[in-house]
Design an enzyme around this catalytic site. Structure first.
Site, short mmCIF file in Angstrom:
data_model
loop_
_atom_site.label_atom_id
_atom_site.label_comp_id
_atom_site.label_asym_id
_atom_site.label_seq_id
_atom_site.Cartn_x
_atom_site.Cartn_y
_atom_site.Cartn_z
N GLU A 17 135.10 90.81 -38.85
CA GLU A 17 136.50 90.83 -38.43
C GLU A 17 137.06 89.42 -38.30
OE1 GLU A 17 136.88 95.03 -36.01
OE2 GLU A 17 136.46 93.25 -34.81
N CYS B 234 141.57 83.01 -36.72
CA CYS B 234 140.29 83.05 -36.01
C CYS B 234 139.29 83.72 -36.95
CB CYS B 234 140.42 83.85 -34.72
SG CYS B 234 138.86 84.09 -33.85
N CYS C 28 125.83 88.93 -34.07
CA CYS C 28 125.47 87.72 -33.33
C CYS C 28 124.14 87.94 -32.64
CB CYS C 28 126.56 87.40 -32.30
SG CYS C 28 126.33 85.80 -31.48
N CYS D 256 125.55 87.23 -25.31
CA CYS D 256 126.37 86.90 -24.14
C CYS D 256 126.85 88.22 -23.52
CB CYS D 256 127.55 86.03 -24.54
SG CYS D 256 127.07 84.41 -25.20
N CYS E 297 130.63 89.63 -24.05
CA CYS E 297 131.22 89.61 -25.39
C CYS E 297 130.76 90.82 -26.20
CB CYS E 297 130.82 88.31 -26.09
SG CYS E 297 131.39 88.20 -27.80
N GLU F 226 127.74 82.78 -34.02
CA GLU F 226 127.63 81.42 -33.49
C GLU F 226 127.63 80.45 -34.67
OE1 GLU F 226 127.32 78.00 -32.19
OE2 GLU F 226 127.39 79.46 -30.55
N SER G 179 133.90 76.51 -32.22
CA SER G 179 133.49 76.87 -30.86
C SER G 179 132.02 77.28 -30.85
CB SER G 179 134.36 78.03 -30.35
OG SER G 179 133.93 78.44 -29.07
N LEU H 15 131.87 77.67 -22.04
CA LEU H 15 131.06 77.28 -20.87
C LEU H 15 130.92 78.42 -19.86
CD1 LEU H 15 129.57 74.79 -19.75
CD2 LEU H 15 131.69 74.18 -18.57
N HIS H 16 132.02 78.78 -19.22
CA HIS H 16 132.13 79.95 -18.33
C HIS H 16 131.35 79.85 -17.02
CE1 HIS H 16 134.14 81.41 -21.79
NE2 HIS H 16 133.04 81.59 -22.49
N ASN I 272 138.91 89.76 -21.49
CA ASN I 272 139.30 90.99 -22.15
C ASN I 272 138.17 92.00 -22.01
OD1 ASN I 272 141.73 89.70 -23.35
ND2 ASN I 272 140.15 88.44 -24.31
N CYS J 94 139.92 87.59 -27.55
CA CYS J 94 138.67 86.84 -27.45
C CYS J 94 137.58 87.69 -26.78
CB CYS J 94 138.92 85.58 -26.62
SG CYS J 94 137.63 84.37 -26.75
#
Length: 356
Positions: free
Chosen positions: A96, A109, A116, A120, A123, A168, A199, A223-224, A298, A341
């Site tokens: 996507e 984007c 992936c 995480c 996500c 990634e 990113s 980071l988060h 989100n 995101c």
């Protein structure tokens, strides 16, 4: 499709390699430059589009090479004008990408992997298996197709590219770098490198490699949390790439490139939304020249995280600003079509199938 996988993908070859292949096939070597321009400047996806080549040369090319072009499978337009597209790859895999329109910019984007491997917890893509890396031309194709959408839907060319889709980018380093080269080169799409942001979830040794390669694009770190215990909990990659290791890598990157870093930070309700979390982030920001983008969370069905309340986010941002840190609060785009995101994931359901 079966035949295409047996032929050499011509876009995997350099200009010199195409020239060598032409000479070996009994063709004139100077044609390689014309072919290269068709592939990378004019984004040709079929040899028959190469109108200044003879029919016999085009047929010769077809017998030896493929152009494994990415196809738009389905597109959805959000109420805020964001467009999410699923793309079919030559081997049937699906990824996507998103067009994010704004008053002053049009941003693509793009994805770098099918799925992936980083898991995480917040996500949607992290809950998918990583099937394979994307080739450089597959990343390039996303840019071309999304740019076409920007022109057709909004009458405005693409201005920015973010490698923030599925996967990634630094775990697909070679293809990511090749795609940037094709996008920025004068014999490619000729886009300024400073309009591209890559990113990463944070792979220290690859951030250092970006520094060694003296990249000219922007780097963003997802980071988060500026606390190893919390970051380990939501981003398992941190267990092998601690904040100390990341800080060292970022200092190295900045020393080599003089390019400031963007830190992306989601303020989760009752997780990383207290003043102490903001203090920890501010301390981490002292390592390198940087700015902070606070991103709206989100929600996804696979996780229980919730965005912090608006006043809590504003207090968080105000503290960072009081410490002299440039801080932006970003609102989500495309949430109603799962284009925001952290929401990109391929759902195999009837509504996702290609429309006739």
């Amino acid at each position: 499709m079966e035949n295409a996988t047996k032929l050499v993908d011509i876009r995997s070859l350099s200009l010199d390699q195409i020239k060598t292949a032409l000479v070996e096939a009994g063709e004139q070597g100077f044609r390689a430059k014309q072919i290269y321009e068709w592939l990378w400047q004019k984004s040709a996806t079929d040899f028959d589009q190469m109108s200044n080549l003879s029919k016999s040369l085009r047929e010769n090319l077809k017998s030896r090479f493929s152009i494994n072009a990415v196809q738009v499978r389905q597109s959805q337009i959000s109420s805020d004008r964001t467009i999410k597209s699923s793309f079919t790859l030559y081997d049937g895999n699906v990824i996507e990408g998103v067009l994010i329109p704004a008053e002053d910019r049009m941003t693509a984007c793009v994805s770098s992997q099918v799925g992936c491997s980083l898991t995480c917890k917040f996500c949607a893509t992290g809950y998918m298996d990583r099937k394979r890396n994307l080739n450089a031309d597959e990343i390039y194709d996303q840019v071309v197709l999304i740019s076409k959408q920007a022109e057709e839907q909004y009458g405005h060319p693409l201005t920015n590219i973010v490698y923030m889709g599925m996967g990634e980018p630094l775990l697909n380093y070679s293809n990511m770098m090749k795609s940037v080269d094709r996008i920025t080169s004068a014999d490619g799409l000729n886009m300024a490198a400073k309009r591209i942001t890559v990113s990463t979830a944070g792979i220290a040794k690859m951030i250092k490699k970006l520094g060694d390669d003296q990249v000219r694009f922007n780097l963003a770190l997802s980071l988060h949390a500026a606390n190893d215990t919390k970051r380990n909990e939501i981003m398992p990659i941190n267990e092998q790439n601690s904040l100390k290791a990341l800080a060292e890598a970022l200092k190295y990157f900045y020393a080599k490139t003089k390019s400031p870093i963007t830190f992306e930070y989601i303020v989760f309700d009752n997780f990383n939304d207290e003043l102490e979390d903001a203090r920890e982030l501010a301390r981490f920001c002292k390592h390198v020249p940087c700015k902070v983008n606070i991103i709206e969370y989100n929600p996804i069905s696979l996780a229980d995280f919730v965005n912090a309340e608006a006043d809590k986010i504003e207090q968080f941002a105000s503290y960072l600003r009081s410490q002299g840190i440039t801080t932006n609060v970003r609102r989500s785009r495309g949430k109603d079509i799962d284009a925001a995101c952290g929401q990109l994931a391929i759902k195999e359901k009837e509504s996702d199938k290609v429309e006739a």
